[in-house]
Design a protein around this motif. Structure first.
Motif, PDB file in Angstrom:
ATOM      1  N   ALA A  38       0.861  -1.189   0.000  1.00  0.00           N
ATOM      2  CA  ALA A  38       0.000   0.000   0.000  1.00  0.00           C
ATOM      3  C   ALA A  38       0.889   1.227   0.000  1.00  0.00           C
ATOM      4  O   ALA A  38       1.725   1.387   0.901  1.00  0.00           O
ATOM      5  N   THR A  39       0.721   2.085  -0.989  1.00  0.00           N
ATOM      6  CA  THR A  39       1.593   3.260  -1.125  1.00  0.00           C
ATOM      7  C   THR A  39       0.770   4.478  -1.485  1.00  0.00           C
ATOM      8  O   THR A  39      -0.309   4.372  -2.079  1.00  0.00           O
ATOM      9  N   ARG A  40       1.321   5.647  -1.129  1.00  0.00           N
ATOM     10  CA  ARG A  40       0.745   6.936  -1.516  1.00  0.00           C
ATOM     11  C   ARG A  40       1.885   7.823  -1.982  1.00  0.00           C
ATOM     12  O   ARG A  40       2.751   8.191  -1.186  1.00  0.00           O
ATOM     13  N   ALA A  41       1.906   8.167  -3.249  1.00  0.00           N
ATOM     14  CA  ALA A  41       2.904   9.110  -3.753  1.00  0.00           C
ATOM     15  C   ALA A  41       2.402  10.531  -3.527  1.00  0.00           C
ATOM     16  O   ALA A  41       1.182  10.763  -3.469  1.00  0.00           O
ATOM     17  N   PRO A  42       3.289  11.512  -3.353  1.00  0.00           N
ATOM     18  CA  PRO A  42       2.855  12.901  -3.159  1.00  0.00           C
ATOM     19  C   PRO A  42       1.936  13.358  -4.287  1.00  0.00           C
ATOM     20  O   PRO A  42       2.247  13.199  -5.475  1.00  0.00           O
ATOM     21  N   GLY A  43       0.789  13.917  -3.907  1.00  0.00           N
ATOM     22  CA  GLY A  43      -0.150  14.423  -4.900  1.00  0.00           C
ATOM     23  C   GLY A  43      -0.970  13.352  -5.581  1.00  0.00           C
ATOM     24  O   GLY A  43      -1.734  13.649  -6.510  1.00  0.00           O
ATOM     25  N   GLU A  44      -0.837  12.117  -5.148  1.00  0.00           N
ATOM     26  CA  GLU A  44      -1.589  11.026  -5.749  1.00  0.00           C
ATOM     27  C   GLU A  44      -2.408  10.312  -4.678  1.00  0.00           C
ATOM     28  O   GLU A  44      -2.243  10.521  -3.482  1.00  0.00           O
ATOM     29  N   GLY A  45      -3.293   9.429  -5.153  1.00  0.00           N
ATOM     30  CA  GLY A  45      -4.118   8.678  -4.243  1.00  0.00           C
ATOM     31  C   GLY A  45      -3.450   7.386  -3.794  1.00  0.00           C
ATOM     32  O   GLY A  45      -2.273   7.127  -4.060  1.00  0.00           O
ATOM     33  N   LEU A  46      -4.200   6.565  -3.121  1.00  0.00           N
ATOM     34  CA  LEU A  46      -3.716   5.304  -2.573  1.00  0.00           C
ATOM     35  C   LEU A  46      -3.653   4.241  -3.664  1.00  0.00           C
ATOM     36  O   LEU A  46      -4.562   4.130  -4.493  1.00  0.00           O
ATOM     37  N   THR A  47      -2.586   3.437  -3.655  1.00  0.00           N
ATOM     38  CA  THR A  47      -2.461   2.293  -4.547  1.00  0.00           C
ATOM     39  C   THR A  47      -2.240   1.047  -3.704  1.00  0.00           C
ATOM     40  O   THR A  47      -1.323   1.006  -2.871  1.00  0.00           O
ATOM     41  N   VAL A  48      -3.092   0.062  -3.897  1.00  0.00           N
ATOM     42  CA  VAL A  48      -3.012  -1.190  -3.153  1.00  0.00           C
ATOM     43  C   VAL A  48      -2.779  -2.317  -4.149  1.00  0.00           C
ATOM     44  O   VAL A  48      -3.464  -2.404  -5.173  1.00  0.00           O
ATOM     45  N   ARG A  49      -1.821  -3.186  -3.834  1.00  0.00           N
ATOM     46  CA  ARG A  49      -1.559  -4.355  -4.674  1.00  0.00           C
ATOM     47  C   ARG A  49      -1.636  -5.605  -3.798  1.00  0.00           C
ATOM     48  O   ARG A  49      -1.101  -5.619  -2.684  1.00  0.00           O
ATOM     49  N   VAL A  50      -2.288  -6.632  -4.317  1.00  0.00           N
ATOM     50  CA  VAL A  50      -2.493  -7.871  -3.567  1.00  0.00           C
ATOM     51  C   VAL A  50      -2.048  -9.049  -4.427  1.00  0.00           C
ATOM     52  O   VAL A  50      -2.525  -9.218  -5.558  1.00  0.00           O
ATOM     53  N   ALA A  51      -1.145  -9.867  -3.890  1.00  0.00           N
ATOM     54  CA  ALA A  51      -0.746 -11.120  -4.519  1.00  0.00           C
ATOM     55  C   ALA A  51      -0.935 -12.230  -3.499  1.00  0.00           C
ATOM     56  O   ALA A  51      -0.768 -12.012  -2.292  1.00  0.00           O
ATOM     57  N   ALA A  52      -1.283 -13.415  -3.962  1.00  0.00           N
ATOM     58  CA  ALA A  52      -1.512 -14.526  -3.055  1.00  0.00           C
ATOM     59  C   ALA A  52      -1.219 -15.834  -3.749  1.00  0.00           C
ATOM     60  O   ALA A  52      -1.386 -15.974  -4.963  1.00  0.00           O
ATOM     61  N   GLU A  53      -0.765 -16.783  -2.960  1.00  0.00           N
ATOM     62  CA  GLU A  53      -0.490 -18.113  -3.483  1.00  0.00           C
ATOM     63  C   GLU A  53      -1.761 -18.772  -3.997  1.00  0.00           C
ATOM     64  O   GLU A  53      -1.741 -19.488  -4.989  1.00  0.00           O
ATOM     65  N   ARG A  54      -2.889 -18.489  -3.303  1.00  0.00           N
ATOM     66  CA  ARG A  54      -4.178 -19.023  -3.727  1.00  0.00           C
ATOM     67  C   ARG A  54      -5.032 -17.896  -4.281  1.00  0.00           C
ATOM     68  O   ARG A  54      -5.121 -16.815  -3.680  1.00  0.00           O
ATOM     69  N   GLU A  55      -5.690 -18.172  -5.379  1.00  0.00           N
ATOM     70  CA  GLU A  55      -6.547 -17.166  -5.992  1.00  0.00           C
ATOM     71  C   GLU A  55      -7.676 -16.755  -5.058  1.00  0.00           C
ATOM     72  O   GLU A  55      -8.070 -15.588  -5.003  1.00  0.00           O
ATOM     73  N   ALA A  56      -8.215 -17.725  -4.278  1.00  0.00           N
ATOM     74  CA  ALA A  56      -9.321 -17.414  -3.366  1.00  0.00           C
ATOM     75  C   ALA A  56      -8.896 -16.403  -2.309  1.00  0.00           C
ATOM     76  O   ALA A  56      -9.670 -15.514  -1.935  1.00  0.00           O
ATOM     77  N   ASP A  57      -7.650 -16.510  -1.809  1.00  0.00           N
ATOM     78  CA  ASP A  57      -7.167 -15.535  -0.820  1.00  0.00           C
ATOM     79  C   ASP A  57      -7.012 -14.158  -1.443  1.00  0.00           C
ATOM     80  O   ASP A  57      -7.328 -13.137  -0.820  1.00  0.00           O
ATOM     81  N   ARG A  58      -6.520 -14.101  -2.674  1.00  0.00           N
ATOM     82  CA  ARG A  58      -6.374 -12.813  -3.350  1.00  0.00           C
ATOM     83  C   ARG A  58      -7.729 -12.158  -3.570  1.00  0.00           C
ATOM     84  O   ARG A  58      -7.919 -10.964  -3.292  1.00  0.00           O
TER      85      ARG A  58
END
Length: 772
Positions: A525-545
């Motif tokens: 989860a990151t926020r660059a100056p002047g930008e909104g929130l970016t969330v990235r999700v990776a998981a070993e199982r597709e159901a968890d992602r």
């Protein structure tokens, strides 16, 4: 752009109704009278007028809290259902008891007259709906619950159908001509309440969701996902254009019944068990209660365009302290100031145990008010400054610090924070910890040392994880606009607070975790100056992602209503697993943490269950922090009554409750001391094992009689929640007066069942505290 909702309008009227707390209220059909039922067993009939109300009648006769009220269509009769197991019919003009058509029930949770006024339906803790005429003659066969206790019922406007909700995940509707039954899935979680008006049908459930239905086909039409706790009540305006909801997240929501759009919200609601909220049948008015559930409030349904300016909380408390000093006192309890603060602070959330909390001054808490299990800072900038200093000090350390030593050093070394006006180190540590946990910037590391927090902003930029040898795999990205001011810390805290992940390593913008069956996930989860929130999700199982993506999108959307949905992209991202992983609260795993076996099959239902659990986990951590920092300042939350042979079983239950953040007392067998020790507690549990098979011969029976006399004489409300261990049965002659509407179980054949039983007991204790 975020769509702005209106503000809760000021109350049009308010008055003190039941010192022991309200359990029910109901408008007459002409909108001229309002009936209220209380924990004291009294029913009062009022005529509201500008600013207040006139008391017309006081009806006496119930031996237990009045849980439901219903007027006949012509307003000549008023029916009531109560904890004493009776449904009573009263003359609404004279207050005389006309009939007791139902008796010897096990708690009557809901009563409702049919639209023709000829049939009275009553739902109870005996898992039946009984339909009679006003004299008690059967008008239908008993309608049984396939799930458990009935909580709510409602007739269709034409009287052709009767809807009921219980502890199952379905809406149940009976055809009133032949009493055939239809059901529709309304879960996940128990369906607590149902409301039926001309052209509309709505239910509210334990997952905080309100579902609108096509009343003819029982097909879902709209879903309102706007509460973080069980919905105890849904009610519709006289024209059916607006619905109002009351939730155990301690808020009232008012919604457009066609679109589900939020019109306004109020954050200091008193939920009770049965939900004190009722829209007027003739005017755009909404009746409810004040924050401690003793006073009636009536609000216009139309929102106010702009919020009134808020006076600093400190100003109200300083006024109260000034008055106390003039009276010769150096401190005051919140019970003395509850009514003043509740009226002065209408936007403050009403916490658990409001009436029992303490407001302490000087060395113990300085200018900080302790509202039960929640914290409100009287000097918010100062508390925020102290929290920031704690975060900065932790970030500068080589390793994670206990919060308490950090605060002790700050109080000693930082002139801006030190001074006699501020709190002691231990108190401040707990308060700051609660502030960080509530804001999603930290989580409690473990039950055994609640003062040890993981403060997200104080972590290194990334976990110490090797990047080589971990190929990139499929991941999903959520990219929000700048107006969604969600922090990365909140995202990472939410992921870990699902309790689904047993081992973890975190950085300031990244979390790697392993599920209970050792499958990995990685969230950034990151926020660059002047930008909104970016969330990235990776998981070993597709159901968890899929679960985490849907869960985080839901929580961010609820925090920023009306904001544009995120841009979603499929990406590729590696899942390196650090060599050094922390364990998630080992003491709480078997008692509290979710596992895959606890989750429903459908994704939407899984998300709802986990979403609710995150909020419950934050509350658990707050209780742990406060109980760690304020030991000795408050009475026990729970007192366990048990037979002398059951010391070990009581100790095991007390240990589980301590893991959930509750102070628990047990082990007292002297009758007089047992009664005296129980009085300060908010709730009493009766532990039922096979050794407690004959109540009349049990040494607890005499103590129970003494406690009952004391509580009736003093107006206290201490109720027993019976807890059976494994397969133990309730004694046949067990008294019924102080019970909750259902019994609870401890143990079970598998871990999932044992956790569910523990969660149900915790819910009963916490909700009972709001009614204490």
């Amino acid at each position: 752009m975020t769509e702005r909702t209106g503000v809760c309008p000021p109350a049009a009227a308010g008055w003190h109704a039941h010192p022991a707390g309200l359990c029910a209220l109901s408008w007459s059909h002409d909108g001229q009278r309002l009936a209220t039922g209380g924990n004291d067993g009294l029913i009062k009939v009022w005529r509201p007028r500008e600013g207040t109300a006139d008391l017309l009648l006081t009806l006496r006769g119930h031996d237990g809290a009045v849980r439901s009220l219903s007027w006949t269509p012509d307003d000549t009769l008023l029916a009531s259902g109560a904890e004493d197991g009776t449904a009573v019919v009263w003359d609404s003009s004279t207050g005389e008891r006309q009939a007791t058509p139902q008796r010897n029930r096990r708690w009557v949770n809901a009563v409702a007259w049919s639209p023709d006024g000829k049939r009275l339906a009553a739902a109870g803790g005996d898992r039946r709906i009984v339909v009679t005429d006003r004299y008690g003659r059967p008008a239908a066969p008993p309608l049984h619950s396939p799930y458990g206790v009935f909580l709510s019922l409602a007739w269709s406007p034409d009287g052709a159908s009767l809807a009921g909700t219980g502890r199952g995940a379905d809406l149940t509707v009976w055809d009133a001509t032949d009493w055939t039954v239809r059901t529709a899935p309304a879960g996940p979680g128990s369906v607590w309440t149902v409301c039926w008006w001309r052209g509309g049908l709505a239910t509210g459930n334990a997952a905080g969701r309100v579902r609108l239905w096509d009343a003819r086909t029982l097909r879902p039409r709209e879903l309102i996902d706007g509460h973080g706790g069980a919905v105890a009540r849904v009610t519709a305006s006289s024209d059916g254009e607006v619905i109002a909801t009351l939730s155990h997240d301690q808020s009232i929501g008012v919604w457009d019944a066609r679109t589900g759009r939020l019109l306004w919200r109020r954050e200091d609601a008193y939920p009770g068990w049965t939900g004190c909220l009722e829209a007027s049948p003739t005017a755009a008015l909404l009746a409810g209660t004040d924050a401690d559930g003793q006073e009636v409030r009536i609000w216009p349904l139309a929102p106010t365009a702009a919020a009134p300016p808020e006076r600093p909380v400190a100003a109200y408390v300083r006024d109260a302290l000034r008055d106390a000093r003039r009276a010769g006192a150096g401190h005051l309890t919140l019970t003395e100031a509850t009514r003043h603060l509740g009226a002065a602070l209408p936007t403050r959330p009403k916490p658990e145990g409001w009436a029992e909390a303490e407001l302490v001054r000087s060395a113990d808490a300085g200018e900080l008010a302790l509202y039960g299990a929640r914290v409100a800072a009287l000097d918010t900038p100062w508390l925020r400054q102290l929290a920031d200093l704690c975060v900065g000090a932790t970030a500068a350390a080589e390793d994670d610090l206990h919060l308490l030593p950090t605060v002790e050093r700050l109080l000693r070394d930082t002139p801006a924070v030190t001074g006699s006006r501020h709190a002691s180190a231990r108190t401040t540590a707990s308060l700051v910890g609660c502030q960080l946990v509530r804001s999603g910037r930290a989580w409690v590391r473990g039950t055994t040392h609640p003062g040890r927090l993981c403060v997200v902003d104080a972590l290194p930029e990334t976990p110490d994880a090797p990047s080589a040898g971990y190929p990139a795999g499929p991941a999903e990205e959520l990219r929000y606009a700048q107006d969604v001011d969600h922090s990365p810390a909140e995202v990472l805290s939410d992921v870990l607070n699902t309790t689904l992940f047993r081992r973890w390593a975190a950085g300031r913008h990244e979390l790697t975790a392993l599920t209970d069956d050792h499958h990995s996930v990685r969230v950034t989860a990151t926020r660059a100056p002047g930008e909104g929130l970016t969330v990235r999700v990776a998981a070993e199982r597709e159901a968890d992602r899929d679960l985490l993506v849907a869960l985080l999108a839901r929580r961010i959307a609820r925090a920023w209503p009306g904001a544009a949905p995120p841009a979603r992209h499929g990406i590729r991202m590696a899942r390196p697993v650090p060599a050094n992983l922390h364990e998630w609260d080992p003491a709480a795993v078997g008692v509290w943490a979710l596992s895959r076996q606890d989750l429903p099959t459908r994704l939407d239902d899984r998300v709802a269950v986990v979403d609710e659990h995150i909020d419950d986990e934050r509350l658990r951590q707050e209780r742990l922090l406060l109980n760690d920092g304020f030991a000795g300042h408050e009475p026990p939350d729970v007192h366990i009554w048990h037979a002398p042979d059951d010391d070990r079983a009581a100790a095991e239950l007390a240990s589980e409750l301590a893991t959930l953040g509750l102070r628990t007392a047990y082990g007292e067998h002297d009758t007089a001391r047992l009664v005296e020790a129980t009085l300060p507690a908010r709730t009493a549990l009766l532990l039922i094992t096979p050794s407690l098979s004959d109540w009349s011969a049990c040494p607890l029976a005499g103590a129970y009689d003494q406690l009952t006399r004391v509580t009736r004489e003093t107006g206290r409300r201490i109720r027993w929640l019976p807890v059976t261990v494994d397969a133990a049965r309730l004694p046949a002659d067990l008294p019924d007066h102080l019970h909750s509407f259902d019994r609870y179980r401890r143990g079970g054949v598998d871990p999932s069942t044992r956790r569910k039983n523990t969660h149900a007991l915790l819910g009963g204790i916490l909700v009972d505290r709001t009614r204490s």
